[in-house]
Write a protein that holds these residues in place. Structure first.
Motif, short mmCIF file in Angstrom:
data_model
loop_
_atom_site.label_atom_id
_atom_site.label_comp_id
_atom_site.label_asym_id
_atom_site.label_seq_id
_atom_site.Cartn_x
_atom_site.Cartn_y
_atom_site.Cartn_z
N PRO A 153 0.80 -1.23 0.00
CA PRO A 153 0.00 0.00 0.00
C PRO A 153 0.83 1.28 0.00
N GLU A 154 1.93 1.32 0.74
CA GLU A 154 2.72 2.55 0.80
C GLU A 154 3.36 2.86 -0.55
N ALA A 155 3.86 1.82 -1.22
CA ALA A 155 4.46 2.01 -2.53
C ALA A 155 3.40 2.44 -3.53
N ARG A 156 2.24 1.80 -3.47
CA ARG A 156 1.17 2.15 -4.39
C ARG A 156 0.70 3.59 -4.18
N GLU A 157 0.61 4.00 -2.92
CA GLU A 157 0.16 5.36 -2.63
C GLU A 157 1.17 6.37 -3.15
N MET A 158 2.45 6.07 -3.00
CA MET A 158 3.50 6.98 -3.49
C MET A 158 3.40 7.15 -4.99
N LEU A 159 3.26 6.03 -5.70
CA LEU A 159 3.19 6.09 -7.16
C LEU A 159 1.89 6.74 -7.63
N SER A 160 0.81 6.48 -6.92
CA SER A 160 -0.46 7.10 -7.28
C SER A 160 -0.37 8.61 -7.13
N ARG A 161 0.31 9.06 -6.09
CA ARG A 161 0.49 10.51 -5.89
C ARG A 161 1.32 11.11 -7.02
N LEU A 162 2.41 10.44 -7.38
CA LEU A 162 3.26 10.94 -8.46
C LEU A 162 2.54 10.92 -9.80
N LEU A 163 1.61 9.98 -9.94
CA LEU A 163 0.83 9.90 -11.17
C LEU A 163 0.01 11.17 -11.36
N ASP A 164 -0.45 11.75 -10.25
CA ASP A 164 -1.30 12.94 -10.31
C ASP A 164 -0.51 14.23 -10.31
N GLU A 165 0.78 14.14 -10.07
CA GLU A 165 1.60 15.35 -9.95
C GLU A 165 2.36 15.66 -11.24
N PRO A 166 2.78 16.89 -11.41
CA PRO A 166 3.57 17.25 -12.61
C PRO A 166 4.92 16.53 -12.61
N THR A 167 5.42 16.25 -13.79
CA THR A 167 6.77 15.72 -13.93
C THR A 167 7.75 16.89 -13.87
N VAL A 168 9.03 16.59 -13.82
CA VAL A 168 10.05 17.63 -13.89
C VAL A 168 9.90 18.42 -15.19
N TYR A 169 9.59 17.71 -16.26
CA TYR A 169 9.42 18.34 -17.58
C TYR A 169 8.20 19.26 -17.59
N ASP A 170 7.11 18.82 -16.97
CA ASP A 170 5.92 19.67 -16.86
C ASP A 170 6.27 20.98 -16.16
#
Length: 284
Positions: A153-170
């Motif tokens: 769950p902790e790993a999934r939550e981290m990745l889910s959060r990054l999925l919704d956030e801007p990338t460095v390129y964004d």
């Protein structure tokens, strides 16, 4: 250095009593770190320790890469581009170290690996959530990848959060827009959960930067740092592929992938396609 009777002497100011003060091992939690290598082969196979340390150190470096990329993104958002470039420069050095590490694992021969491979079961580097986090931060997002981490769950939550956030390129593109560059509104409002795909309308934006290096040096330097990071990432991927091919040949991966063919396809992925396309236009 003081030497007496061939023996190195401690300087008078060197501390030797650590019963009530913190020492090196305590600060670094070495008891935890150095006891985290627990080979499962029975009887213990000599080369399993190499395999474990190789992957544990890679995960430590990935942790630092994530730390630096998150900071770089925040600094870009705050228009502190010089400080962000320092973070990106550090990432490049980390990538070099990670790539060179493959030469150590490459000393593992097929017969040596075969001696303990079965005890890995279905575990695989494919399941590294930190590796996925780095890819998400650089633009290679995949919502389906979350399925791999349902049991964590902790790993999934981290990745889910990054999925919704801007990338460095964004974040960099948003900075360009704040500087007055004609970044399309559709880019600035894009669905952040989607993987990045090349946007032709961005190429003229980068062309202007590359053709005005003297006045846009910090933007030009950022573009080149991003290209350096992608190039280093590709070098890491290739060394991974070549090391795996050297050790297991055409066997399937432990996690169920096709092995070398799967890794070869990863070489086709790109994070910043416009920064490569623009090169064809410079000086034309």
């Amino acid at each position: 250095m003081n030497v007496e009777n061939g023996e190195r002497q401690l300087e008078s100011g060197v501390l030797t009593n650590f019963h009530e003060v913190m020492d090196y091992a305590t600060y670094l939690r070495l008891d935890d770190v150095l006891h985290a290598q627990r080979p499962l082969s029975n009887p213990a196979h000599h080369d399993e320790l190499l395999f474990i340390i190789q992957h544990q150190t890679t995960e430590l470096w990935l942790k630092l890469v994530i730390h630096e990329l998150l900071s770089a993104r925040d600094l870009i958002d705050a228009d502190q581009l010089s400080a962000a470039l320092k973070r990106l420069a550090r990432v490049k050095h980390i990538q070099t170290t990670m790539t060179e590490q493959w030469s150590v694992l490459a000393t593992l021969t097929p017969s040596e690996y075969a001696g303990f491979r079965k005890i890995l079961g279905p575990s695989s580097g494919f399941q590294s959530y930190q590796y996925r986090a780095v890819e998400f931060l650089l633009g290679n997002k995949s919502e389906r990848m979350l399925e791999v981490f349902e049991s964590r769950p902790e790993a999934r939550e981290m990745l889910s959060r990054l999925l919704d956030e801007p990338t460095v390129y964004d974040s960099f593109l948003r900075l360009l827009a704040r500087r007055g560059y004609p970044v399309p509104e559709a880019v600035l409002q894009r669905d952040l959960r989607r993987p990045w795909v090349e946007i032709p309308d961005l190429v003229p934006v980068f062309q202007k930067i590359y053709e005005n290096v003297d006045t846009e040096w910090d933007l030009y330097e950022t573009c080149e740092d991003l290209v350096d990071i992608e190039d280093a990432f590709q070098n890491w991927r290739f060394r991974h592929l070549s090391t795996v091919q050297r050790i297991i040949g055409s066997k399937t991966g432990t996690g169920g992938s096709t092995g070398v063919p799967f890794l070869r396809r990863a070489l086709e992925l790109t994070f910043f396609p416009e920064l490569y396309t623009v090169r064809s236009l410079i000086g034309s």
